[in-house]
Scaffold this motif. Structure first.
Motif, PDB file in Angstrom:
ATOM      1  N   VAL A 180      -3.606  -0.740   3.160  1.00  0.00           N
ATOM      2  CA  VAL A 180      -4.640  -0.195   2.279  1.00  0.00           C
ATOM      3  C   VAL A 180      -4.472  -0.781   0.883  1.00  0.00           C
ATOM      4  O   VAL A 180      -5.427  -1.199   0.229  1.00  0.00           O
ATOM      5  CB  VAL A 180      -4.565   1.350   2.226  1.00  0.00           C
ATOM      6  CG1 VAL A 180      -5.550   1.885   1.186  1.00  0.00           C
ATOM      7  CG2 VAL A 180      -4.860   1.942   3.598  1.00  0.00           C
ATOM      8  N   SER A 181      -3.228  -0.819   0.451  1.00  0.00           N
ATOM      9  CA  SER A 181      -2.950  -1.319  -0.887  1.00  0.00           C
ATOM     10  C   SER A 181      -3.413  -2.770  -1.029  1.00  0.00           C
ATOM     11  O   SER A 181      -4.026  -3.161  -2.020  1.00  0.00           O
ATOM     12  CB  SER A 181      -1.456  -1.166  -1.126  1.00  0.00           C
ATOM     13  OG  SER A 181      -1.065  -1.934  -2.206  1.00  0.00           O
ATOM     14  N   GLU A 182      -3.154  -3.564   0.006  1.00  0.00           N
ATOM     15  CA  GLU A 182      -3.577  -4.960  -0.055  1.00  0.00           C
ATOM     16  C   GLU A 182      -5.097  -5.056  -0.103  1.00  0.00           C
ATOM     17  O   GLU A 182      -5.671  -5.859  -0.820  1.00  0.00           O
ATOM     18  CB  GLU A 182      -3.034  -5.708   1.170  1.00  0.00           C
ATOM     19  CG  GLU A 182      -3.036  -7.217   0.980  1.00  0.00           C
ATOM     20  CD  GLU A 182      -3.556  -7.957   2.178  1.00  0.00           C
ATOM     21  OE1 GLU A 182      -3.076  -7.701   3.306  1.00  0.00           O
ATOM     22  OE2 GLU A 182      -4.466  -8.796   1.993  1.00  0.00           O
ATOM     23  N   LEU A 183      -5.731  -4.190   0.688  1.00  0.00           N
ATOM     24  CA  LEU A 183      -7.185  -4.196   0.727  1.00  0.00           C
ATOM     25  C   LEU A 183      -7.773  -3.869  -0.642  1.00  0.00           C
ATOM     26  O   LEU A 183      -8.684  -4.537  -1.132  1.00  0.00           O
ATOM     27  CB  LEU A 183      -7.676  -3.173   1.753  1.00  0.00           C
ATOM     28  CG  LEU A 183      -9.184  -3.042   1.680  1.00  0.00           C
ATOM     29  CD1 LEU A 183      -9.827  -3.826   2.769  1.00  0.00           C
ATOM     30  CD2 LEU A 183      -9.631  -1.624   1.614  1.00  0.00           C
ATOM     31  N   VAL A 184      -7.242  -2.824  -1.276  1.00  0.00           N
ATOM     32  CA  VAL A 184      -7.784  -2.425  -2.579  1.00  0.00           C
ATOM     33  C   VAL A 184      -7.557  -3.558  -3.582  1.00  0.00           C
ATOM     34  O   VAL A 184      -8.436  -3.904  -4.363  1.00  0.00           O
ATOM     35  CB  VAL A 184      -7.143  -1.100  -3.049  1.00  0.00           C
ATOM     36  CG1 VAL A 184      -7.585  -0.782  -4.472  1.00  0.00           C
ATOM     37  CG2 VAL A 184      -7.533   0.028  -2.110  1.00  0.00           C
ATOM     38  N   LEU A 205      -0.405   4.408  -6.674  1.00  0.00           N
ATOM     39  CA  LEU A 205       0.148   3.103  -6.277  1.00  0.00           C
ATOM     40  C   LEU A 205      -0.516   1.974  -7.061  1.00  0.00           C
ATOM     41  O   LEU A 205       0.132   1.006  -7.417  1.00  0.00           O
ATOM     42  CB  LEU A 205      -0.058   2.872  -4.781  1.00  0.00           C
ATOM     43  CG  LEU A 205       0.642   3.888  -3.863  1.00  0.00           C
ATOM     44  CD1 LEU A 205       0.336   3.581  -2.411  1.00  0.00           C
ATOM     45  CD2 LEU A 205       2.142   3.874  -4.103  1.00  0.00           C
ATOM     46  N   LEU A 206      -1.804   2.095  -7.293  1.00  0.00           N
ATOM     47  CA  LEU A 206      -2.503   1.041  -8.017  1.00  0.00           C
ATOM     48  C   LEU A 206      -3.420   1.701  -9.025  1.00  0.00           C
ATOM     49  O   LEU A 206      -3.975   2.763  -8.770  1.00  0.00           O
ATOM     50  CB  LEU A 206      -3.359   0.187  -7.062  1.00  0.00           C
ATOM     51  CG  LEU A 206      -2.660  -0.512  -5.911  1.00  0.00           C
ATOM     52  CD1 LEU A 206      -3.704  -1.139  -4.999  1.00  0.00           C
ATOM     53  CD2 LEU A 206      -1.701  -1.575  -6.431  1.00  0.00           C
ATOM     54  N   ASP A 207      -3.582   1.050 -10.155  1.00  0.00           N
ATOM     55  CA  ASP A 207      -4.525   1.556 -11.139  1.00  0.00           C
ATOM     56  C   ASP A 207      -5.033   0.387 -11.951  1.00  0.00           C
ATOM     57  O   ASP A 207      -4.320  -0.168 -12.771  1.00  0.00           O
ATOM     58  CB  ASP A 207      -3.835   2.600 -12.038  1.00  0.00           C
ATOM     59  CG  ASP A 207      -4.840   3.250 -12.976  1.00  0.00           C
ATOM     60  OD1 ASP A 207      -6.060   3.059 -12.754  1.00  0.00           O
ATOM     61  OD2 ASP A 207      -4.412   3.925 -13.926  1.00  0.00           O
ATOM     62  N   VAL A 486       7.884  -5.577  -6.384  1.00  0.00           N
ATOM     63  CA  VAL A 486       7.695  -6.278  -5.114  1.00  0.00           C
ATOM     64  C   VAL A 486       6.326  -5.998  -4.513  1.00  0.00           C
ATOM     65  O   VAL A 486       5.993  -6.531  -3.468  1.00  0.00           O
ATOM     66  CB  VAL A 486       8.788  -5.895  -4.092  1.00  0.00           C
ATOM     67  CG1 VAL A 486      10.144  -6.356  -4.570  1.00  0.00           C
ATOM     68  CG2 VAL A 486       8.785  -4.409  -3.819  1.00  0.00           C
ATOM     69  N   GLY A 487       5.544  -5.159  -5.165  1.00  0.00           N
ATOM     70  CA  GLY A 487       4.220  -4.862  -4.638  1.00  0.00           C
ATOM     71  C   GLY A 487       4.243  -3.628  -3.757  1.00  0.00           C
ATOM     72  O   GLY A 487       5.263  -3.277  -3.159  1.00  0.00           O
ATOM     73  N   ALA A 488       3.096  -2.968  -3.691  1.00  0.00           N
ATOM     74  CA  ALA A 488       3.037  -1.674  -3.009  1.00  0.00           C
ATOM     75  C   ALA A 488       3.288  -1.796  -1.511  1.00  0.00           C
ATOM     76  O   ALA A 488       3.721  -0.855  -0.861  1.00  0.00           O
ATOM     77  CB  ALA A 488       1.674  -1.027  -3.253  1.00  0.00           C
ATOM     78  N   GLN A 489       3.024  -2.977  -0.975  1.00  0.00           N
ATOM     79  CA  GLN A 489       3.175  -3.118   0.468  1.00  0.00           C
ATOM     80  C   GLN A 489       4.647  -3.200   0.862  1.00  0.00           C
ATOM     81  O   GLN A 489       5.065  -2.614   1.852  1.00  0.00           O
ATOM     82  CB  GLN A 489       2.430  -4.379   0.924  1.00  0.00           C
ATOM     83  CG  GLN A 489       2.082  -4.330   2.373  1.00  0.00           C
ATOM     84  CD  GLN A 489       1.254  -5.532   2.782  1.00  0.00           C
ATOM     85  OE1 GLN A 489       0.844  -6.358   1.963  1.00  0.00           O
ATOM     86  NE2 GLN A 489       1.001  -5.647   4.060  1.00  0.00           N
ATOM     87  N   ALA A 490       5.424  -3.922   0.090  1.00  0.00           N
ATOM     88  CA  ALA A 490       6.827  -4.135   0.459  1.00  0.00           C
ATOM     89  C   ALA A 490       7.736  -3.027  -0.037  1.00  0.00           C
ATOM     90  O   ALA A 490       8.782  -2.767   0.561  1.00  0.00           O
ATOM     91  CB  ALA A 490       7.305  -5.482  -0.091  1.00  0.00           C
ATOM     92  N   ALA A 491       7.331  -2.353  -1.119  1.00  0.00           N
ATOM     93  CA  ALA A 491       8.236  -1.388  -1.752  1.00  0.00           C
ATOM     94  C   ALA A 491       8.788  -0.336  -0.791  1.00  0.00           C
ATOM     95  O   ALA A 491       9.999  -0.114  -0.735  1.00  0.00           O
ATOM     96  CB  ALA A 491       7.551  -0.738  -2.944  1.00  0.00           C
ATOM     97  N   PRO A 492       7.921   0.312   0.003  1.00  0.00           N
ATOM     98  CA  PRO A 492       8.480   1.342   0.890  1.00  0.00           C
ATOM     99  C   PRO A 492       9.477   0.760   1.893  1.00  0.00           C
ATOM    100  O   PRO A 492      10.459   1.417   2.252  1.00  0.00           O
ATOM    101  CB  PRO A 492       7.250   1.908   1.601  1.00  0.00           C
ATOM    102  CG  PRO A 492       6.059   1.215   1.075  1.00  0.00           C
ATOM    103  CD  PRO A 492       6.457   0.221   0.061  1.00  0.00           C
ATOM    104  N   GLY A 513       7.543   3.328  -9.240  1.00  0.00           N
ATOM    105  CA  GLY A 513       6.446   2.528  -8.712  1.00  0.00           C
ATOM    106  C   GLY A 513       6.960   1.646  -7.593  1.00  0.00           C
ATOM    107  O   GLY A 513       7.753   2.077  -6.765  1.00  0.00           O
ATOM    108  N   SER A 514       6.547   0.402  -7.594  1.00  0.00           N
ATOM    109  CA  SER A 514       7.010  -0.493  -6.537  1.00  0.00           C
ATOM    110  C   SER A 514       8.083  -1.437  -7.089  1.00  0.00           C
ATOM    111  O   SER A 514       8.257  -2.527  -6.602  1.00  0.00           O
ATOM    112  CB  SER A 514       5.832  -1.276  -5.973  1.00  0.00           C
ATOM    113  OG  SER A 514       5.083  -1.857  -7.012  1.00  0.00           O
ATOM    114  N   SER A 515       8.774  -1.007  -8.129  1.00  0.00           N
ATOM    115  CA  SER A 515       9.791  -1.854  -8.747  1.00  0.00           C
ATOM    116  C   SER A 515      11.205  -1.458  -8.328  1.00  0.00           C
ATOM    117  O   SER A 515      11.459  -0.298  -7.999  1.00  0.00           O
ATOM    118  CB  SER A 515       9.702  -1.751 -10.273  1.00  0.00           C
ATOM    119  OG  SER A 515       8.466  -2.230 -10.708  1.00  0.00           O
ATOM    120  N   PHE A 516      12.061  -2.448  -8.352  1.00  0.00           N
ATOM    121  CA  PHE A 516      13.470  -2.221  -8.045  1.00  0.00           C
ATOM    122  C   PHE A 516      14.332  -2.942  -9.078  1.00  0.00           C
ATOM    123  O   PHE A 516      14.006  -4.046  -9.492  1.00  0.00           O
ATOM    124  CB  PHE A 516      13.826  -2.771  -6.656  1.00  0.00           C
ATOM    125  CG  PHE A 516      13.193  -1.997  -5.544  1.00  0.00           C
ATOM    126  CD1 PHE A 516      13.895  -0.993  -4.898  1.00  0.00           C
ATOM    127  CD2 PHE A 516      11.890  -2.260  -5.176  1.00  0.00           C
ATOM    128  CE1 PHE A 516      13.302  -0.267  -3.892  1.00  0.00           C
ATOM    129  CE2 PHE A 516      11.282  -1.528  -4.165  1.00  0.00           C
ATOM    130  CZ  PHE A 516      11.996  -0.531  -3.516  1.00  0.00           C
TER     131      PHE A 516
END
Lengths: 616, 370
Positions: A180-184, A205-207, A486-492, A513-516
């Protein structure tokens, strides 16, 4: 249901009951939560929305809500919207060839409603009253007046509740949210003037705020740092126009995931388009590496057929060759004008003048950090006019050097102490390096030609694999842990595997967020940029997804890391470096292939050579 | 232009240009030196547009002017000539004639007007510079430069950070992300000033002009350019653009365990033990116990090694791993007779190395998890 008992005499072919037909059709459009989001977001955009909010609960199984501020619908339109092939966008077959809206099939909403419980709440701007339509399993259950802000809000709950098979095939929540994140993201790139947001539960996740400037949107998506390094480009030919942003030749990724291509504003994932794009980089990218790019192609609607695939990410061009040419040529021209990526550190900087210990790095197996920009084509006046042409082939020479002439950098090993130097590879007589990519050696009664990248990659891979098998890869801790998004897709995926990643040499810490924050990296690869390593790791994990556990995927992760750190084709190696590589090759159990399965060396027996010269 | 110059003086002038002229340049004139007449002699200059050097030389100028020719060839010619004065004069079409004794060379040159300008700020002549003895700056650079990153893509780590934390102080910091070296010394003049990053190539050239003698060096930083002058030599270089990491954050406030050991025994033991460690990662384990330090390494491909040395330590036994190279690098630039103190907190926190009796040098090194 298809095999209902029927009397033998009557026909076995039946017209499907409507609910079955609907579910089958729905399957084509609605595959997973991200396909629902895609259809709904496209509807919002076609309705002229300036703001599109997407909210998920339980990775979209619990709830998918898409809220827009578009033109909204009157009550009767709101009901009609749920009928199959009901659309405001196409009225005749002729229109199909002049499609300028995103959606057009008129089956999206019906398909979604068939496999979920869907509530549509809408109010046209200027009307006082709104309408709410509740549809369960394709049946309209309730239509009533409702107060609501102008625009449309669609809530989809219990997705696939009535299609258990489909639900069973959904991936882990993290993967579905990633889709979904990639799609948005990819939609947002082509609609900068529309604000997008994505929430999963309580987490945003995204704004992406609305902006009038499309480069601003690129910066929102890629982050300001990365976006600053991207080159805007533009091209034009009789077939159409192309514009967008390209990463420079010094940046590359192991997968094409960060390539976003659009034809007439519609996101496409088309082989021809991506092939043309990569071809534009020609030799600037290693095989298997991809740029980051955002590419918009505008061509006459008649020139392209979008009605190819229900998911609509493929298109068919009437004149594919011309489109390919336009893309490749425009990319090439832009890259040719690219400034040298690292102007202030010229290649060949004499480190020795400063500090001898720095050069020691090159004595052992060299160049792991050698992400030297591969840009020979830029210096060459003969930039290849066709993709695939070898740039300046005449400049490649088979360079000779005296094997014994290595300056006294490495003390001569005592034969009895160094069994490694007795091996098959280090015994070879090195004739030289050809095409800055192959080592030509003579040994016994054969010529051996070694692919330097494949061989070094294999060496690195074996070292990493052996270290991993021996209880964990050594980790070098970092002084200032860089924070990598790393982006919302990879973070989890990274977050779930933090403990197991230590075994691979990474210490990561979630940083919001999606940061490490990167606390440690594999010591074997510590010379490189930790951010690049972690991004590669994230890419690999996303590719592997959740189909395997990390422990099983370790080999493919290590293979990717090894590939990244190995010497490249196009890097000229000195005599010592070649020796070190050959010695290292002796130290591993050499199956002869790089981890990607390509051969690392070939042998040409003298007899074959003589046969070629018709000596026998 | 025409002048007479001693071989020695010409060689000295050309020597400094050799590291700067580009080997594989796409702009031919960058492989050249620019020779210009001045009131009392000539100056010899070279630049790669990032770093530029100029040295005044004694010469008898017969005809004023300027010329430019290939730096390497002119240097080779001067080196091979016997000790005798050389006469250099420009001919038509930028040709240059070099003669000495019975030798004559006619070599091609380029139009001196085409020679690129040295890196320079708009106005260099301020009073904000500092003065520092050559030997002191040389020592400071020696103790910092080995920690500069070799990764060419990480620009902000690709040089030495020069900072004036307080009036009358100069501090040099370098890091590659795994270890950090920092040295602070008193200097004359200059108020506190924010730091700048001097590029690696420039650092190498600075080290070169400091090789001999103990004259004072004047350092001025202005408008994105560092400018150094020492005697007849002027060196200028463009600074690295980028933000140097906040190094103060990296330095641990205190160390719970302290180990004191001699530089020489530790360096020797590290060199020996790391012979069998993995060639790339050089992982060595330090086992610290009261009164002694044991170093060991294990390499599945090769074997193992260990060595024990005497050390001052009181406290519980403790083990930690390091890349031996990171310790060897720093110990190699310290005096062999010195005593160092290494502070630790736990096996994942940075180790801090200080020299006994010196408060202004500090080396932070991140451990390796073996």
């Amino acid at each position: 249901m298809l095999s209902q008992p029927s009397s033998a005499a009557t026909g076995r072919i039946r017209v499907l009951p409507p609910d079955v037909a609907d579910k089958i059709a729905a399957g084509e459009v609605v595959e997973r939560p991200s396909s629902v989001v895609k259809e709904l977001v496209e509807n919002s955009l076609d309705a002229g929305a300036r703001s599109v909010r997407v909210e998920l609960e339980d990775a979209g199984i619990g709830l998918i809500a898409v809220i827009d501020d578009g033109e909204g619908m009157m009550a009767d339109d709101a009901v009609r919207a749920f009928q199959r092939h009901a659309t405001s966008k196409v009225r005749s077959v002729e229109d199909l060839f002049h499609i300028t809206t995103l959606g057009f099939r008129g089956e999206a909403l019906a398909s979604i409603a068939a496999v979920s419980t869907t509530t549509l709440t809408t109010r046209p701007n200027g009307d006082l009253g709104g309408t709410r339509v509740l549809v369960r399993g394709g049946e309209i259950v309730e239509v009533r007046a409702a107060g609501t802000p102008a625009g449309t809000r669609i809530e989809v709950v219990d997705l696939f509740a009535n299609v258990p098979a489909r639900r069973k095939f959904l991936k882990a929540p993290a993967t579905e949210v990633g889709h979904v994140s990639e799609l948005v993201t990819r939609t947002a790139l082509s609609f900068p003037q529309v604000a997008f947001s994505l929430k999963h539960g309580k987490r945003t996740l995204l704004d992406y705020p609305a902006t009038s400037d499309s480069s601003e949107r690129v910066a929102q998506v890629y982050g300001a740092d990365r976006a600053a390094g991207m080159l805007p480009f533009h091209g034009r030919s009789p077939i159409g126009e192309i514009r967008g942003w390209l990463s420079g030749s010094h940046f590359s990724l192991p997968s094409p995931r960060q390539i976003f291509t659009y034809v007439n504003g519609r996101y496409v994932r088309d082989k021809l388009v991506s092939h043309a794009l990569v071809a534009g980089y020609s030799t600037l990218l290693m095989h298997g590496r991809y740029p980051a790019a955002v590419v918009f192609i505008e061509i006459e609607p008649e020139e392209v057929d979008v009605n190819v695939h229900p998911a609509k990410s493929e298109v068919r061009f009437r004149r594919g060759g011309a489109v390919h040419d336009l893309i490749t040529r425009s990319v090439m021209e832009r890259l040719r004008a690219q400034p040298h990526p690292l102007p202030s550190v010229p290649e060949g900087t004499p480190l020795t003048t400063m500090n001898p210990s720095v050069t020691q790095l090159h004595i052992g197996l060299p160049l792991a950090s050698g992400r030297t920009p591969i840009a020979p084509a830029f210096d060459s006046p003969t930039f290849p006019a066709r993709p695939g042409a070898t740039p300046g082939a005449d400049t490649y020479v088979l360079r000779r050097f005296e094997p014994g002439s290595s300056p006294a950098v490495r003390p001569a090993p005592m034969p009895s102490m160094s069994p490694a130097s007795e091996g098959e590879f280090s015994r070879l007589h090195v004739i030289g390096q050809a095409f800055e990519g192959y080592l030509v050696c003579e040994g016994g009664d054969s010529l051996m030609i070694i692919d330097q990248h494949a061989a070094h990659e294999r060496v690195m891979f074996e070292r990493l694999r052996r270290a991993y098998a021996a209880g964990g890869v050594q980790r070098q801790r970092l002084l200032v842990p860089p924070v990598v998004d790393v982006g919302a897709q990879a973070a989890p995926l990274l977050a779930e595997n933090i403990a197991d990643l230590e075994g691979l040499g990474f210490e990561l810490e979630p940083f919001g967020g999606s940061s490490f924050a990167v606390r440690a990296v594999p010591a074997l690869l510590a010379d490189g940029d930790p951010e690049v390593l972690v991004r590669d790791l994230a890419e690999e994990l996303t590719d592997v997804g959740r189909s395997r556990r990390l422990t099983q995927a370790a080999e493919s992760v290590l293979a990717r890391l090894a590939c990244h750190s190995a010497v490249r084709v196009g890097q000229s190696l000195g005599g010592d470096q070649i020796r070190a590589l050959l010695q290292a090759m002796d130290n591993i159990d050499f199956a002869g292939n790089c981890p990607h399965g390509r051969p690392a060396f070939i042998t040409l027996p003298r007899s074959d050579l003589e046969r070629l010269f018709k000596r026998t | 232009m025409e002048f007479t110059i001693s071989r020695e003086e010409l060689l000295q002038g050309l020597y400094l240009t050799q590291g700067i002229v580009e080997r594989r340049t796409t702009i031919p004139i960058l492989a050249n030196v620019l020779i210009e007449s001045s009131d009392d002699g000539i100056s010899i200059a070279a630049t790669d547009q990032e770093v530029g050097v100029r040295r005044r030389c004694e010469a008898k100028v017969k005809k004023k002017g300027a010329l430019t020719t290939n730096a390497r060839k002119l240097y080779e010619i001067a080196r091979e000539l016997p000790e005798a004065p050389l006469v250099i004069r420009s001919l038509d079409n930028n040709w240059i004639e070099v003669s000495s004794g019975k030798s004559r060379f006619k070599i091609v040159g380029l139009d001196p007007k085409e020679f690129p300008a040295m890196p320079s700020a708009d106005s260099v002549h301020d009073n904000q510079g500092i003065s520092i003895p050559s030997t002191l700056l040389k020592e400071m650079i020696e103790r910092a430069s080995f920690a500069v990153s070799v990764d060419e893509t990480r620009l902000n780590l690709s040089g030495i950070f020069f900072e004036r934390p307080e009036a009358g102080q100069l501090r040099l910091v370098a890091t590659d992300g795994h270890r950090l070296s920092m040295i602070t010394r008193s200097v004359e003049g200059g108020s506190a000033a924010p730091g700048v990053i001097i590029p690696r190539k420039g650092v190498g050239e600075i080290a070169k002009i400091l090789e001999t003698g103990d004259e004072t060096v004047r350092v001025q930083i202005q408008g994105g350019v560092a400018h150094l002058s020492r005697g007849a030599v002027e060196l200028s270089m463009r600074l690295v653009e980028g933000e140097f990491p906040d190094y103060k954050q990296v330095v641990p406030q205190k160390s719970e365990r302290r180990l004191a050991v001699g530089v020489e025994p530790l360096l020797g033991a590290l060199r020996r033990v790391s012979i069998v460690s993995s060639e790339r990662t050089r992982g060595v384990k330090m086992q610290i116990e009261p009164g002694r330090l044991e170093l060991s390494s294990i390499n599945p491909d090769l074997g193992e090694a260990s060595e024990e040395i005497a050390a001052e330590y009181e406290g519980a036994a403790f083990g930690i791993g390091f890349n031996a190279k990171y310790l060897i690098d720093v110990l190699s630039v310290l005096g062999p007779g010195m005593q160092v103190e290494i502070g630790f907190n736990d096996e994942v926190s940075p180790g801090v190395l200080r020299c006994e009796g010196e408060t202004d040098f500090l080396y932070v090194v991140m451990p390796m998890r073996l």
